[in-house]
Design an enzyme around this catalytic site. Structure first.
Site, PDB file in Angstrom:
ATOM      1  CD1 TRP A 190      -2.834  -1.423   0.432  1.00 25.12           C
ATOM      2  CD2 TRP A 190      -2.002  -2.011   2.449  1.00 25.12           C
ATOM      3  NE1 TRP A 190      -3.541  -2.491   0.898  1.00 25.12           N
ATOM      4  CE2 TRP A 190      -3.074  -2.884   2.124  1.00 25.12           C
ATOM      5  CE3 TRP A 190      -1.335  -2.186   3.656  1.00 25.12           C
ATOM      6  CZ2 TRP A 190      -3.472  -3.911   2.972  1.00 25.12           C
ATOM      7  CZ3 TRP A 190      -1.731  -3.204   4.503  1.00 25.12           C
ATOM      8  CH2 TRP A 190      -2.787  -4.061   4.161  1.00 25.12           C
ATOM      9  CD  GLU A 227       2.374  -7.587  15.365  1.00 24.23           C
ATOM     10  OE1 GLU A 227       1.166  -7.749  15.140  1.00 24.23           O
ATOM     11  OE2 GLU A 227       2.825  -6.543  15.864  1.00 24.23           O
ATOM     12  CE1 TYR A 262       0.847   0.108  16.849  1.00 18.14           C
ATOM     13  CE2 TYR A 262       1.415  -2.146  17.450  1.00 18.14           C
ATOM     14  CZ  TYR A 262       1.379  -1.117  16.515  1.00 18.14           C
ATOM     15  OH  TYR A 262       1.902  -1.312  15.261  1.00 18.14           O
ATOM     16  CD  GLU A 267       4.248  -3.374  13.899  1.00 18.48           C
ATOM     17  OE1 GLU A 267       4.625  -4.093  12.961  1.00 18.48           O
ATOM     18  OE2 GLU A 267       3.094  -3.386  14.353  1.00 18.48           O
ATOM     19  CB  ALA A 324      -3.351  -3.259  19.847  1.00 22.49           C
TER      20      ALA A 324
HETATM   21  C1  DCB Z   1       0.351  -5.076  14.198  1.00 22.93           C
HETATM   22  C2  DCB Z   1       0.867  -5.356  12.793  1.00 22.93           C
HETATM   23  C3  DCB Z   1       0.681  -4.193  11.859  1.00 22.93           C
HETATM   24  C4  DCB Z   1      -0.561  -3.438  12.243  1.00 22.93           C
HETATM   25  C5  DCB Z   1      -0.275  -2.803  13.601  1.00 22.93           C
HETATM   26  C6  DCB Z   1      -1.456  -2.018  14.178  1.00 22.93           C
HETATM   27  O1  DCB Z   1      -0.883  -5.768  14.319  1.00 22.93           O
HETATM   28  F1  DCB Z   1       2.148  -5.787  12.753  1.00 22.93           F
HETATM   29  O2  DCB Z   1       0.634  -4.676  10.547  1.00 22.93           O
HETATM   30  O3  DCB Z   1      -0.804  -2.424  11.293  1.00 22.93           O
HETATM   31  O4  DCB Z   1       0.146  -3.759  14.551  1.00 22.93           O
HETATM   32  O5  DCB Z   1      -2.557  -2.841  14.375  1.00 22.93           O
HETATM   33  C7  DCB Z   1      -2.126  -2.280  10.854  1.00 22.93           C
HETATM   34  C8  DCB Z   1      -2.204  -1.001  10.063  1.00 22.93           C
HETATM   35  C9  DCB Z   1      -3.564  -0.853   9.426  1.00 22.93           C
HETATM   36  C10 DCB Z   1      -3.875  -2.104   8.632  1.00 22.93           C
HETATM   37  C11 DCB Z   1      -3.737  -3.361   9.495  1.00 22.93           C
HETATM   38  C12 DCB Z   1      -3.934  -4.664   8.731  1.00 22.93           C
HETATM   39  O6  DCB Z   1      -1.873   0.074  10.911  1.00 22.93           O
HETATM   40  O7  DCB Z   1      -3.593   0.275   8.605  1.00 22.93           O
HETATM   41  O8  DCB Z   1      -5.194  -2.032   8.139  1.00 22.93           O
HETATM   42  O9  DCB Z   1      -2.422  -3.395  10.024  1.00 22.93           O
HETATM   43  O10 DCB Z   1      -3.018  -4.773   7.720  1.00 22.93           O
HETATM   44  C13 DCB Z   1      -1.461  -6.008  15.546  1.00 22.93           C
HETATM   45  C14 DCB Z   1      -0.816  -5.740  16.734  1.00 22.93           C
HETATM   46  C15 DCB Z   1      -1.422  -6.053  17.953  1.00 22.93           C
HETATM   47  C16 DCB Z   1      -2.674  -6.616  17.960  1.00 22.93           C
HETATM   48  C17 DCB Z   1      -3.354  -6.889  16.758  1.00 22.93           C
HETATM   49  C18 DCB Z   1      -2.727  -6.579  15.560  1.00 22.93           C
HETATM   50  N1  DCB Z   1      -3.303  -6.922  19.175  1.00 22.93           N
HETATM   51  N2  DCB Z   1      -3.435  -6.832  14.322  1.00 22.93           N
HETATM   52  O11 DCB Z   1      -2.725  -6.763  20.249  1.00 22.93           O
HETATM   53  O12 DCB Z   1      -4.503  -7.327  19.171  1.00 22.93           O
HETATM   54  O13 DCB Z   1      -4.379  -7.651  14.358  1.00 22.93           O
HETATM   55  O14 DCB Z   1      -3.124  -6.286  13.260  1.00 22.93           O
END
Ligand code: DCB
Length: 339
Positions: free
Chosen positions: A70, A170, A234, A260, A266
């Site tokens: 993207w 992750e 986060y 990261e 999050a």
């Molecule tokens: C991680 C991922 C990263 C993600 C960020 C923020 O995911 F490594 O790829 O980035 O943390 O969530 C997000 C982007 C969005 C995009 C989305 C899917 O900022 O723009 O739409 O990825 O590609 C995490 C980290 C922690 C948790 C869950 C996620 N958690 N997750 O603690 O629940 O499911 O993406």
């Protein structure tokens, strides 16, 4: 009187020496124009510390890209150089997603990764080559592809001190465990890399979105050198409990790299948590834990460093008004203006 004067001079000299050292350790380019890679050279792990070639502990800091499928437009030489010179970034992390339109179905993302690597080599920065496991959950799903990819990267770039491999962003899901999925995957990918690159740093993700360093600490990878483990946080979602995990893991001998982190919840959104962010930053500095902030994009999410739709040219040179609240804060932190 004379004694007092001597005492004052010594104190002043000591103070200047110390403050000089602290500043130097966080400079992307020092006052003599030397880049961080020229100064630090090949990285190595001693104990739990990331160290420079001379064996001194170092802390590296910089920015992560968003998904290259993207926002690969930002993974170019001008932006990377801008992040080095204006933001004082010592590293850039290029996030190669597999799913969501990523590398599993889009081979054209490899040249964007290569462009990021070459831009970092040219600008004397470290580059984290991030195999962005996320919605695929289990790293074993794309193991063959990972081995093929990292073998090629190690063969081409393993002789450069700039390269840091992050082989599994992750992993997540209740059936994806450190012992059964992540560690066996990591061992195979590490073997593939080590055929061509005997010593650059390799970082391994941990379970539950790289939150479980305490589990990896119970069964670390053995018979390998220069391996680190990932903790992601986060600031709006994770605090003291995760810092304790990190401290305990370090105590038990696990080297940690925060490849990261975000100032937000999050989800990558939900507001900027400034106080919590600064608490984390102080913790990371006190423990010499290196980091990359999520992320370089103008999508309009709170963790993105640019405002929604700001910066149409993707060449860097951004003005204060282009930056989001998170972008302004992280830039100040990187420039050593906030602690
Ligand atoms: C991680 C991922 C990263 C993600 C960020 C923020 O995911 F490594 O790829 O980035 O943390 O969530 C997000 C982007 C969005 C995009 C989305 C899917 O900022 O723009 O739409 O990825 O590609 C995490 C980290 C922690 C948790 C869950 C996620 N958690 N997750 O603690 O629940 O499911 O993406």
């Amino acid at each position: 009187m004379k004694k007092l004067l001597i005492f004052m001079i010594i104190t002043l000299l000591l103070f200047t020496a110390c403050s000089k050292k602290t500043k130097d350790t966080h400079l992307a380019v020092d006052k003599d124009g030397k880049t961080v890679v020229e100064r630090y050279g090949k990285l190595q792990i001693i104990g739990t510390n990331l160290c420079n070639q001379a064996g001194e502990p170092v802390q590296l800091r910089g920015m992560s890209s968003h998904g290259l499928q993207w926002y690969g437009k930002y993974a170019n030489e001008n932006v990377i150089k801008w992040l080095r010179d204006d933001w004082n970034c010592q590293l850039f992390r290029a996030a190669l997603y597999l799913r969501e339109g990523g590398y599993a179905t889009n081979g054209a993302l490899k040249p964007i990764m290569i462009k990021s690597i070459e831009a970092c080599i040219k600008n004397g920065m470290y580059i984290i080559v991030d195999w962005h496991v996320l919605s695929d959950k289990d790293p074993l799903v794309y193991k063959t592809k990972a081995i093929e990819f990292f073998t090629e990267i190690a063969q081409k770039y393993g002789s450069y001190p700039n390269i840091i491999y992050e082989i599994c962003n992750e992993p997540n899901g209740k059936d994806v465990t450190w012992n059964n999925n992540i560690k066996p995957y990591a061992e195979e990918v590490i073997d593939a890399i080590r055929q061509y690159d005997p010593d650059n740093i390799i970082i391994v993700g941990t379970s539950t979105w790289s939150q479980d360093v305490h589990i990896a600490a119970q069964n670390p990878i053995t018979d390998q050198t220069n391996i680190m483990y990932t903790l992601h946080f986060y600031a709006g979602s994770h605090g003291e409990q995760f810092r304790k995990r990190a401290s305990d893991a370090l105590k038990s001998g696990l080297p940690i790299f925060v490849t990261e982190w975000g100032t937000t919840k999050a989800s990558g959104d939900g507001g900027v948590f400034e106080k919590e962010t600064l608490e984390w930053i102080r913790f990371l500095s006190a423990n010499n834990i290196s980091w990359a902030n999520w992320s370089v994009n103008n999508k309009g999410e709170d963790s993105g460093i640019l405002k929604y739709n700001a910066d149409k040219t993707a060449q860097g040179g951004w003005q204060e008004q282009d930056l989001s609240t998170s972008g302004k804060l992280v830039r100040q932190i990187l420039r050593n203006e906030r602690k």
